[in-house]
Design an enzyme around this catalytic site. Structure first.
Site, PDB file in Angstrom:
ATOM      1  N   GLU A   1       0.880  -1.127   0.091  1.00 42.30           N
ATOM      2  CA  GLU A   1       0.010   0.003   0.162  1.00 42.30           C
ATOM      3  C   GLU A   1       0.764   1.319   0.090  1.00 42.30           C
ATOM      4  O   GLU A   1       1.742   1.282   0.721  1.00 42.30           O
ATOM      5  CB  GLU A   1      -0.829   0.072   1.303  1.00 42.30           C
ATOM      6  CG  GLU A   1      -1.964  -0.834   1.258  1.00 42.30           C
ATOM      7  CD  GLU A   1      -2.727  -0.733   2.676  1.00 42.30           C
ATOM      8  OE1 GLU A   1      -2.880   0.409   3.254  1.00 42.30           O
ATOM      9  OE2 GLU A   1      -3.525  -1.538   2.848  1.00 42.30           O
TER      10      GLU A   1
ATOM     11  N   GLU B   1     -13.611   5.510  -0.690  1.00 44.50           N
ATOM     12  CA  GLU B   1     -14.461   4.537   0.131  1.00 44.50           C
ATOM     13  C   GLU B   1     -15.200   5.357   1.330  1.00 44.50           C
ATOM     14  O   GLU B   1     -14.612   5.850   2.246  1.00 44.50           O
ATOM     15  CB  GLU B   1     -13.772   3.482   0.579  1.00 44.50           C
ATOM     16  CG  GLU B   1     -13.049   2.574  -0.257  1.00 44.50           C
ATOM     17  CD  GLU B   1     -12.069   1.767   0.098  1.00 44.50           C
ATOM     18  OE1 GLU B   1     -12.670   0.580   0.906  1.00 44.50           O
ATOM     19  OE2 GLU B   1     -10.798   1.920   0.168  1.00 44.50           O
TER      20      GLU B   1
ATOM     21  N   LYS C   1     -15.465   4.148   5.515  1.00 41.56           N
ATOM     22  CA  LYS C   1     -13.990   4.011   6.056  1.00 41.56           C
ATOM     23  C   LYS C   1     -14.256   5.028   7.414  1.00 41.56           C
ATOM     24  O   LYS C   1     -14.519   6.145   7.093  1.00 41.56           O
ATOM     25  CB  LYS C   1     -13.042   4.279   5.321  1.00 41.56           C
ATOM     26  CG  LYS C   1     -12.459   3.296   4.126  1.00 41.56           C
ATOM     27  CD  LYS C   1     -11.072   3.268   3.763  1.00 41.56           C
ATOM     28  CE  LYS C   1     -10.314   2.738   4.631  1.00 41.56           C
ATOM     29  NZ  LYS C   1      -8.921   2.876   4.033  1.00 41.56           N
TER      30      LYS C   1
ATOM     31  N   GLU D   1      -9.010   9.330   5.071  1.00 38.75           N
ATOM     32  CA  GLU D   1      -9.148   7.770   5.134  1.00 38.75           C
ATOM     33  C   GLU D   1     -10.337   7.676   3.877  1.00 38.75           C
ATOM     34  O   GLU D   1     -10.255   6.521   3.353  1.00 38.75           O
ATOM     35  CB  GLU D   1      -9.732   7.303   6.229  1.00 38.75           C
ATOM     36  CG  GLU D   1      -8.566   7.202   7.220  1.00 38.75           C
ATOM     37  CD  GLU D   1      -7.287   6.287   6.839  1.00 38.75           C
ATOM     38  OE1 GLU D   1      -7.857   5.007   6.356  1.00 38.75           O
ATOM     39  OE2 GLU D   1      -6.370   6.542   7.391  1.00 38.75           O
TER      40      GLU D   1
END
Length: 478
Positions: free
Chosen positions: A266, A320, A323, A329
Site C-alpha cells: 500500500e 470509500e 471508512k 481515509e
C-alpha cells in the site's frame, strides 16, 4: 529507459490512471481495490473500468466471490486477503484447506490468483493473541496449498505497517522494533523457505501530516529537492518512499535476510482531508501518484537496490465513503465511485454506464461506467461515436483513425512470421517511434495494420474495441 525520457508530463498522467506499464523489466504497479463503501459500482461494472485504465494487478482485502468471478478470464492477477478475524480459525488444517478450496481453488485457473496475504498489519495492533496466531495461520494456509498442489502458483504472506520499524532514518540504520523481533524472525524464515515476498504498507503522507514544518513537501512528493545522503553508505535519497523501502531492506539484513524481496502493498496520497490534515489536496495527490509512476516507468530501483524490482500497489482504486477515521481515509481513491477521476488527470471520463462486453476474447471498449475517453485534438474524425471513442464495427475496418485510450506494450505480428535466435517474433525491422507523443495516431485498414511495422516492445495506441484476432497484447497472449 531512453524512451521514457522523451515522454511529456501529460504522458505520465496517462500512466497514472493506466495503473500499469508493460515493460521488458519486471517493475510493476498494482492497485488496491477496497470496498468499504455503499456506493461503488458492481464488480461486473469495474471490469471494463479496470480494462480501460490498464490495470493488470489487483489486491483485495478479502476473497470476494463476486469480484473473483467477474474478473475470470481477464488475465488480471489477484492478491486475496484472509482477514485478521480468521487467523485463529485457520490454524486448524481442515479449516485452512476448506478456506483455500472455497476462496482460491474454486476460481483457478480462470481467475489468476497468485498470492494470499494472511492478516493485515497484525503485529502493530498490540494484540498478543492476534500476534500469536499470525505465523501458525500462515503456515496452515501454505500447507493447504501444498496439499492441493497449488503452492507453486500461489504464495502466502502478510502485510505489515511501516511502524514495525524502530528506526527508519538514515535508511542504513533501519531496524525492527525490539519488542517485535521475536515475532518477526520466524515469519522471515517462513518467507525465506516458501519464496514469498515481504509486504510493507508505506505512506510518506503520514510522515508529512504529522510534522509538516519539518518534513519537506517536495521530498515526499518526488519533486526536485536537495535530498539527503546516508552517512553510512553515501547513498543519496531524494524521496521518502525509497528511503523507507531501503530502511526495510536494512532491517531485514540486520536479521540475516538480505535477499528477501520487499513489495509495497500500500502507498498513496489522499485528495481531500480535514482542516488539520496537512497536504491532503488534489494537487499533492496527483504529484505523488504521478511522480511515483514516472519513477517506475524509468525502471528505477532504490539507491540501495537499484537493480531490484519495484512491486508497488497504489492505494486505492476508489474513494470509500464508509471508512472510519478522518476525511483523508475516505479520499485515497484515484477514482470516485461513479468512475470519474477524484482529481484532474488530463482526461475526460465517459459517463455512460454501457459496455460492449468484458470477455477475455475481445477487449473492452472502455465505454462502461467510468471508461476513459480518448484525448482529442480538434474535431473528431468521421465515424467517431458520441462518447469520444471511434466506432469500430465487427466487420473489417477501413481507414479508421484511433486516438489513445490506454497505453500498453504490444507486439505487432504479421500472418507469416518467424522467431529469431533470441525468440522474438520478426517482421520487417523498423521502429514505429523513437519518442512518443500523447497525440500519436495510427491507421487500421482492411486486412490489418497499414502503418510502419516495428520491432521489440514499443508504445502503441491500443483501441480497446479493436478485433483482438488481429492485435493482442503480449501479456494477454503469454
Amino acid at each position: 529507459m531512453e524512451l521514457f525520457s522523451h515522454c511529456s508530463s501529460l504522458f505520465f498522467l496517462v500512466l497514472l490512471i493506466s495503473g500499469f506499464l508493460y515493460s521488458e523489466v519486471a517493475n510493476s504497479i498494482g492497485i488496491n481495490y477496497g470496498q468499504i463503501a455503499n456506493n461503488l459500482p458492481s464488480p461486473e461494472a469495474v471490469v471494463p473500468i479496470a480494462k480501460s485504465i490498464g490495470i493488470t494487478r489487483i489486491k483485495l482485502y478479502d476473497a470476494d466471490p463476486k469480484v473473483l468471478k467477474a474478473f475470470a478470464n481477464t488475465g488480471v492477477e489477484f492478491i486475496v486477503g484472509l482477514g485478521n478475524e480468521y487467523l485463529a480459525k485457520v490454524q486448524d488444517p481442515g479449516k485452512a484447506q476448506e478456506w483455500v478450496k472455497s476462496n482460491v481453488q474454486a476460481y483457478l485457473p480462470a481467475t489468476k490468483i497468485t498470492c494470499i496475504f494472511v492478516g493485515n498489519e497484525v503485529l502493530t495492533f498490540n494484540d498478543t493473541s492476534l500476534t500469536g496466531n499470525l505465523l501458525p495461520a500462515m503456515q496452515s494456509v501454505h500447507t493447504a496449498l501444498v496439499n492441493l498442489n497449488l503452492d507453486k502458483q500461489v504464495t502466502v504472506t502478510t502485510a505489515h505497517s511501516l511502524s514495525i520499524l524502530e528506526n527508519s532514518f538514515p535508511p542504513s540504520a533501519g531496524t525492527f522494533r525490539r519488542d517485535l523481533k521475536n515475532c518477526i524472525a520466524p515469519i522471515l524464515d517462513f518467507h525465506s523457505k516458501t519464496g514469498s515476498p515481504f509486504l510493507i504498507n508505506a505512506y510518506p503522507y503520514f510522515a508529512y501530516k504529522s510534522n509538516p514544518k519539518q518534513v519537506p513537501l517536495d521530498y515526499v512528493l518526488f519533486q526536485p529537492n536537495a535530498g539527503s545522503p546516508d552517512p553510512a553508505t553515501n547513498l543519496h535519497y531524494d524521496n521518502m518512499l525509497f528511503a523507507q523501502i531501503d530502511a526495510v531492506y536494512a532491517a531485514l539484513g540486520s536479521l540475516g535476510y538480505k535477499k528477501l524481496p520487499v513489495h509495497i502493498s500500500e502507498t498513496g496520497w489522499p485528495s481531500k482531508g480535514d482542516d488539520d490534515e496537512a497536504g491532503a489536496t488534489p494537487e499533492n495527490a496527483k504529484k505523488y501518484n504521478g511522480n511515483l509512476i514516472k519513477l517506475i516507468c524509468q525502471n528505477k530501483g532504490t539507491p540501495l537496490r537499484p537493480n531490484s524490482d519495484l512491486n508497488i500497489y497504489v492505494f486505492a482504486l476508489f474513494n470509500e465513503n464508509m471508512k472510519p477515521g478522518p476525511s483523508s481515509e475516505r479520499n485515497f481513491g484515484l477514482l470516485k465511485p461513479d468512475g470519474t477521476p477524484a482529481y484532474s488527470l488530463g482526461f475526460s471520463l465517459n459517463s455512460s454506464s454501457s459496455s460492449k462486453g468484458n470477455s477475455s476474447s475481445s477487449s473492452s471498449s472502455g465505454s462502461g461506467q467510468g471508461g476513459i475517453n480518448p484525448i482529442t485534438i480538434g474535431s473528431s474524425p468521421p465515424g467517431s461515436s458520441s462518447n469520444g471513442y471511434l466506432s469500430i464495427s465487427p466487420a473489417s475496418a477501413t481507414k479508421r483513425y484511433h486516438m489513445i485510450s490506454s497505453i500498453s506494450m504490444l507486439w505487432m505480428r504479421k500472418r507469416k512470421r518467424k522467431k529469431n535466435r533470441r525468440g522474438y517474433l520478426r517482421t520487417r525491422q523498423r521502429s514505429i517511434i523513437s519518442s512518443i507523443s500523447i497525440t500519436l495516431v495510427g491507421r487500421v485498414c482492411e486486412g490489418g495494420w497499414r502503418g510502419p511495422p516495428f520491432r521489440r516492445l514499443d508504445l502503441f495506441i491500443f483501441p480497446y474495441s479493436y478485433n483482438e484476432t488481429k492485435l493482442k497484447s503480449k501479456t494477454q497472449t503469454s
